[in-house]
Structures are given as C-alpha cells and as structure tokens.
Motif scaffolding. Structure first.
Motif, short mmCIF file in Angstrom:
data_model
loop_
_atom_site.label_atom_id
_atom_site.label_comp_id
_atom_site.label_asym_id
_atom_site.label_seq_id
_atom_site.Cartn_x
_atom_site.Cartn_y
_atom_site.Cartn_z
N LYS A 1 -0.29 -2.36 -4.30
CA LYS A 1 -1.61 -2.33 -3.65
C LYS A 1 -1.45 -2.76 -2.20
CE LYS A 1 -3.13 -7.07 -4.04
NZ LYS A 1 -4.31 -7.88 -3.99
N SER B 1 4.45 3.41 -2.26
CA SER B 1 5.36 3.40 -3.40
C SER B 1 6.79 3.37 -2.89
CB SER B 1 5.14 4.64 -4.28
OG SER B 1 5.59 5.79 -3.61
N THR C 1 0.57 -1.95 -8.97
CA THR C 1 -0.54 -1.24 -9.61
C THR C 1 -0.06 -0.19 -10.61
OG1 THR C 1 -0.61 0.36 -7.80
CG2 THR C 1 -2.08 -1.55 -7.63
N LYS C 2 1.16 0.29 -10.44
CA LYS C 2 1.65 1.35 -11.32
C LYS C 2 3.17 1.39 -11.30
CE LYS C 2 1.30 6.18 -10.97
NZ LYS C 2 0.56 7.38 -10.62
N ASN D 1 0.81 -1.23 0.00
CA ASN D 1 0.00 0.00 0.00
C ASN D 1 0.84 1.28 0.00
OD1 ASN D 1 -2.51 1.21 -0.19
ND2 ASN D 1 -2.64 1.54 2.02
N TYR E 1 4.54 1.15 -7.42
CA TYR E 1 3.41 1.28 -6.49
C TYR E 1 2.81 -0.10 -6.23
CZ TYR E 1 3.53 6.26 -7.69
OH TYR E 1 3.93 7.56 -7.90
#
Length: 193
Positions: free
Chosen positions: A134, A107, A169-170, A105, A132
């Motif tokens: 989750k 980065s 996620t990114k 959760n 990043y």
C-alpha cells in the motif's frame, strides 16, 4: 517423510538467517549449520534470478572438495527486484527508508534461489513471489526501520514483521519464499536430489 528419504544423508544449511533455519526446521529434517564467508559480488549484466542463481552457486562453491559422500549443502540467496534493478540489504537507516519509499504503493518481485550440492552433483532452482505494498507514510516507514532494524533483509523489510502486517496488500506466489526459502520447492527438490 522427507527425513526418511534423507536418513543416510547429513544436511548442511549454509545460512546465518534465523528465518531460513526456522523454515528448514519446519520440514522436520535434521541439519547442521555451517557458515563460510563469501564475498557476494556478481557481474553487473546479470538480471533478476540470474543474480540469485549465481550467488547461491557461489556460496555452494565454498564447500567444494569438503563434502563427504553423504552430505548435502543447501545455500540460498534472496533479492527484491524492483523497477528493473535489485534491492539488496540496506547498509543503514537512511538506505532502508529510501528502499521502502521506492516499494511503497507499488509491486515488486522477491526472488530466492537455492543451490543443493553434494560431492557428485549440484542443482539450482528459484522461486518468484510478487508482493504489493500500500502507500506507506514516511512515519510508518521510519517507525518500522527504527524499531525493527531490517538491515539483514533484502529490500529492507521482513514480510513476517510489522511492516508486512500493515503494508502488504496482496501476494502472488509463496509467502515463505519472501521470508527466504521457497519451502514447497525445497521439499520437492530434496526428494528428487
């Protein structure tokens, strides 16, 4: 193309990492692997890329006075930089789980430095990728650590493995940098070198 430029040179990759070997191979160049044991110790005041630059140079220094005219040695170091401190390779299952809980959760930055060294010159460069994650459950983290045993990976994970598929996620920057080599930069720097 790169292989044409390097046809009079012998590349030496000083890395046991199967990922780095695979990524260098993908540039269609011939290389041999030569490993030197180096104690990876650095001053505690070094931060982020100062650490990886220092360690990449330290690994290259092990080849001092050994290189022929046509040899280029490639050394590299990767760290995960999170909450203003480095996360290196976890020593055991407990440490790997703890690292992934820290990365969950949030980065972090993955920093890889590469040192190119020949008999006459040396060049160090680095790349940074922001990753990043989750919110990872303890169940997901434990499953990953038990099944993939990421003890040879900075930050306790491999982006190309299960945890990367379900957790990342990114990305801002190079995916391959997170795997251990900023291949796009390595290509450019080898052409220049």
């Amino acid at each position: 193309m790169l292989s044409e430029k390097l046809k009079n040179h012998q590349l030496i990759l000083a890395s046991q990492s199967p990922r780095r070997q695979e990524l260098l191979k993908s540039l269609d160049v011939d290389f041999k692997i030569k490993i030197k044991e180096v104690e990876e110790v650095y001053a505690s005041n070094l931060k982020a890329e100062e650490i990886t630059n220092y360690l990449a140079k330290l690994k290259a220094a092990a080849f001092e006075n050994e290189l022929n005219e046509n040899e280029i040695v490639i050394t590299s170091d990767t760290i995960v930089w999170h909450a203003n401190k480095p996360l290196e390779k976890p020593k055991d299952k407990k440490e790997a789980i703890k690292m992934l809980q820290q990365l969950s959760n949030s980065s972090h930055k993955v920093i890889t430095s590469v040192c190119l060294k020949s008999k006459r010159k040396e060049h160090v460069f680095f790349d940074v990728t922001k990753v990043y994650f989750k919110q990872l459950s303890l169940e997901e983290i434990t499953y990953y650590v038990e099944n993939y045993k990421p003890f040879d990976k900075a930050g306790g994970y491999g982006i190309q493995e299960w945890i990367g598929f379900i957790g990342v996620t990114k990305l801002e920057g190079s995916y391959y940098n997170v795997m251990g080599f900023p291949v796009h930069k390595l290509y450019e720097e080898l052409l220049k070198f």
